[in-house]
Design a protein around this motif. Structure first.
Motif: not given
Lengths: 322, 545
Positions: B247-251
């Motif tokens: 997921v692109p917006y998860v670190g």
């Protein structure tokens, strides 16, 4: 059918013959019991000292010393370990760690993990936990119930009879409690809440027995005013002896069945009551009755007040009153 | 002696018959009870946990925590009342020390106004005119609001009552029967759950805080920033343990290995606005989910925000962890939603319970706990029954051999006594515990005593040369004082056990107390009646006792 008579009719045992020595010896024993309990202590269960207990069932018998070592290596505080019924089942008691409740769970978790690593196939069951505050309350309530029961009963006897009888009953109770405590101190059987119930039962039973004898003494004091107190108590004891023995045997049969066939979990409770029956029967004959002599009960103790006044005045004229 | 009126005979038999009828339900098995006629009494003796197996927990409210919470709530109320009320009172910072709140009123002329409004917020406690908070002025413009001891106590007791209901709601729906949840004293809650062998699961169920929030995802947060635990202003990095990969917006690269996601601080809807929550299955994937329904206010807010953010992700946060962060496919207007996460049926069920049962108003600590396995309970019942039967038989035989006919009568009284005890316990819904069985056995033994006293007395009177009927008459009369006195002492001991005892000891005391009453009654009235009926019919010339 021929009926059983454990005690023959018209017995005439001179109980009072040994009264002084009997009182002194057993009272000393009772005091020794208190002292022993103070010195050696009781094996108090977590009901009274707080802590947590788990039961561990091992696949094969385990040497208790090895187990102690393994548990100590886990560093979970001062653990105590007892065999529980069989050489494969042990009860492990741990202190409750300070702080959050999850701490207690963590400790049991660590114990479980440690034991499973050291002894494959061990089953560490879920346990029992009592926090320090609750255990103090339970101990307090236990002690209070015992003390209030003793006071209440003594007060009742004092009101129904005379003060000497109240004192006699109290002394009898101290004696019984002292000996029972000594038993638990010597055997180091675990003392939990159930044992308090057992003690209270013994208190109730002993007094039951004592009161029946007192009742007869009172009756005889009214009936045979002139009789000397020592033979009068002897007579009363002999008259009630058959009842004392018959009732005690019936109770011993009942509690004996519980002891042999009942669940182990209440072994402590039943053994205490079983023992208490012997101690109670003995003490109601050899402590509560002879003490009345020492406390100065006389034929005048139960005469109605009016009679009493009349009697005294009359005797004063005789100059015979002390 | 012989004139035993007919009505008395009948009433004695009636009492015994009632005792037998009342004790029957307790002697039947569950299945047998189903076919037992409804017209007859159904109440049974409860089995204590030590016999039925199960878990016991004693919970104590954390008074310090409750006091802090109460102070926080008061602080909020003061602000609302003074700063946001009309006319507005301007105040300085509210400071807390030694468990009280204090603040300055900026405009000295408003001090009286402020005090009056604060006083109106306090509640009276009890009948003494005491209030739950005191409001005082110090140095002309400083107001001190302090809790009173009575107020604290009342607040704690109220919190415990609410907590008890929350605990009950959390345990009850989990399918176990005969759960007992009750307050014990002012700050404790007792929980008894028969049949549950795992107290940990029970504690988890009770202790679940279940703070649910719906929040929007902040898509401007970079994964690098998030994995260091940072987020843009107005947002924060929240753990997302079950985040799907990529997921692109998860670190993902956090030091503790738990992925983080950036969420806006603003909460769209929280668990307070729930009306209902329960486990169900997702219509498409057939996975367990929790279906929730918002109240009208929550539904409106949820509808508006989802309408404005179609296509964007939002997050479901439970106790500070993100459960899942799906995209809003279409506005959710009806106020119903599904919470997705990696649920099992069980965990979805538990979450549903936790969400709908409300929040615990005060922290609860487990201060006592025990568990008895149902195997052990069953074993105890079997052994206890066996011991009771052996004990009863032994005593019956012994009495018969000692007193012959009179022993038989005493035995009839014993059996009647056993039924009366069971019947009385069923009526009072008393709990039979393991020590209770010991108490029962002891009562059997002690019940004998009254008859022994009477029979021995009859023997004595016969020896003194009285006629048979006269001896019997005197036996009953003379023995009665001893029976009375002896049983009062037992009653005192049992009453003390009941008053001070807890749990199993109370069970023991209840059996003893009931047993004392019934055993004296049966020993004196019942046997006397039997003897009278026999003597009147036979006019015995010789008495074998």
């Amino acid at each position: 059918m021929k009926l059983i008579k454990l005690v023959p009719d018209n017995t005439n045992v001179d109980f009072m013959q040994f009264r002084k020595i009997a009182i002194w010896i057993t009272m000393l024993l009772a005091i020794a019991g208190f002292v022993l309990t103070g010195v050696r202590g009781l094996n108090l269960g977590i009901d009274f000292v707080g802590g947590q207990v788990v039961q561990a069932e091992f696949a094969e018998p385990v040497d208790i010393e090895d187990l102690r070592g393994s548990v100590a290596d886990l560093g979970l505080g001062d653990a105590s370990i007892q065999e529980f019924g069989s050489p494969t089942t042990f009860q492990i008691r741990l202190p409750v760690p300070e702080g959050e409740e999850s701490e207690a769970n963590r400790v049991v978790g660590e114990l479980r993990g440690g034991l499973e690593a050291a002894y494959p196939g061990v089953d560490v069951g879920s346990g029992q936990l009592v926090s320090g505050n609750v255990s103090q309350e339970l101990a307090m309530d236990g002690a209070l119930s015992l003390i209030f029961a003793m006071m209440g009963i003594a007060a009742y006897i004092w009101i129904r009879f005379e003060w000497q009888f109240g004192v006699g009953a109290l002394a009898t109770l101290f004696h019984d409690i002292g000996l029972l405590l000594a038993f638990f101190s010597i055997t180091q059987l675990q003392v939990d809440l159930n044992i308090v119930a057992a003690f209270l039962t013994v208190v109730g039973y002993t007094l039951n027995d004592t009161v029946v004898i007192y009742d007869r003494i009172r009756e005889n004091l009214r009936k045979y005013r002139k009789m000397n107190i020592v033979p009068l108590i002897n007579l009363s004891l002999n008259e009630t002896l058959s009842r004392t023995i018959t009732t005690s045997v019936a109770l011993l049969l009942a509690i004996g069945a519980m002891l042999i066939f009942g669940p182990e979990v209440i072994f402590g409770l039943t053994i205490a009551i079983f023992l208490g029956l012997f101690i109670g029967t003995y003490s109601s004959i050899y402590i509560s009755a002879p003490l009345l002599v020492m406390l100065g009960v006389t034929g005048d103790s139960f005469v109605h007040d009016e009679d009493n006044v009349a009697n005294r005045e009359q005797r004063r004229d005789d100059g015979a009153v002390v | 002696m012989l004139d035993f009126p007919r009505w008395k005979v009948w009433s004695i038999w009636a009492i015994i018959a009632i005792g037998i009828v009342l004790s029957i339900p307790s002697l039947l098995s569950e299945r047998q009870l189903e076919s037992y006629p409804d017209q007859l009494p159904q109440s049974r003796i409860n089995l204590g946990l030590d016999l039925a197996g199960g878990s016991y927990l004693l919970l104590e409210a954390d008074a310090a925590d409750a006091a802090v919470q109460r102070l926080t709530a008061m602080e909020e109320n003061i602000r609302n009342e003074l700063v946001r009320g009309e006319p507005r009172v301007r105040i300085g910072d509210i400071s807390r020390s030694e468990g009280q709140l204090s603040f300055m009123v900026r405009d000295v002329t408003q001090v009286d106004e402020a005090v009056e409004r604060l006083r109106a917020m306090t509640q009276p406690v009890g009948f003494t005119g005491q209030r739950d908070w005191t409001v005082e002025v110090e140095d002309t413009s400083r107001i001190i609001v302090a809790p009173t001891a009575d107020g604290e106590q009342r607040a704690l007791a109220d919190a415990v009552t609410v907590a008890r209901d929350v605990v009950r709601r959390r345990i009850d729906p989990s399918g176990t029967r005969e759960v007992t949840v009750r307050t014990s004293g002012e700050e404790r809650i007792e929980v008894m759950v028969p049949g549950v062998d795992d107290p940990e699961a029970l504690k988890d169920l009770i202790g679940q805080t279940a703070r649910l929030e719906f929040r929007l995802v902040d898509l401007t947060a970079s994964p690098e920033q998030l994995s260091q635990g940072r987020a843009p202003a107005g947002s924060e990095a929240i753990p997302y343990p079950d985040a799907p990969p990529g997921v692109p917006y998860v670190g993902y690269g956090a030091a503790d290995g738990i992925p983080r996601i950036g969420l806006e601080r603003r909460v769209i809807v929280s668990g307070d606005q729930l009306e209902n929550a329960q486990q169900s299955f997702d219509a498409q994937t057939n996975e367990p989910v929790v279906s929730i329904k918002f109240n009208p206010q929550g539904a409106r807010r949820f509808g508006r925000v989802t309408q404005e953010n179609v296509g964007e992700p939002f997050a479901m946060v439970l106790d500070g962890n993100v459960l899942s962060a799906p995209n809003i496919i279409q506005p959710i207007l009806g106020g119903s939603a599904q919470i997705q996460g990696n649920f099992t049926v069980e965990s979805a069920n538990q979450l549903g319970i936790a969400l709908s049962s409300g929040k615990l108003p005060v922290k609860l600590d487990v201060i006592q706990e025990y568990t008895i396995s149902s195997d052990l309970g069953q074993d105890s019942i079997e052994k206890g029954m066996l011991a009771s039967i052996v004990a009863t038989l032994a005593v019956l035989i012994y009495m018969l051999m000692t007193y012959g006919r009179f022993g038989l009568y005493a035995n009839a009284a014993l059996v009647a006594n056993a039924f009366l005890i069971l019947g009385a316990m069923a009526v009072f819904n008393a709990t039979l515990t393991l020590p209770g069985i010991a108490g029962f056995v002891l009562t059997i033994g002690a019940a004998v005593d009254a008859n022994v006293l009477i029979n021995e007395r009859i023997r004595e009177e016969l020896r003194r040369g009285r006629k048979i009927l006269d001896a019997i008459e005197h036996g009953y009369k003379e023995a009665s004082t001893a029976i009375f006195d002896a049983n009062i002492t037992n009653t005192i001991a049992a009453a003390m056990m009941f008053y001070f005892g807890s749990g199993p000891i109370r069970g023991f005391a209840v059996v003893l107390l009931i047993g004392i009453v019934t055993s004296v009654w049966t020993a004196v009235n019942f046997t006397r009646m039997l003897v009278a009926v026999w003597a009147r019919a036979k006019r015995p010339k010789k008495l074998h006792i």
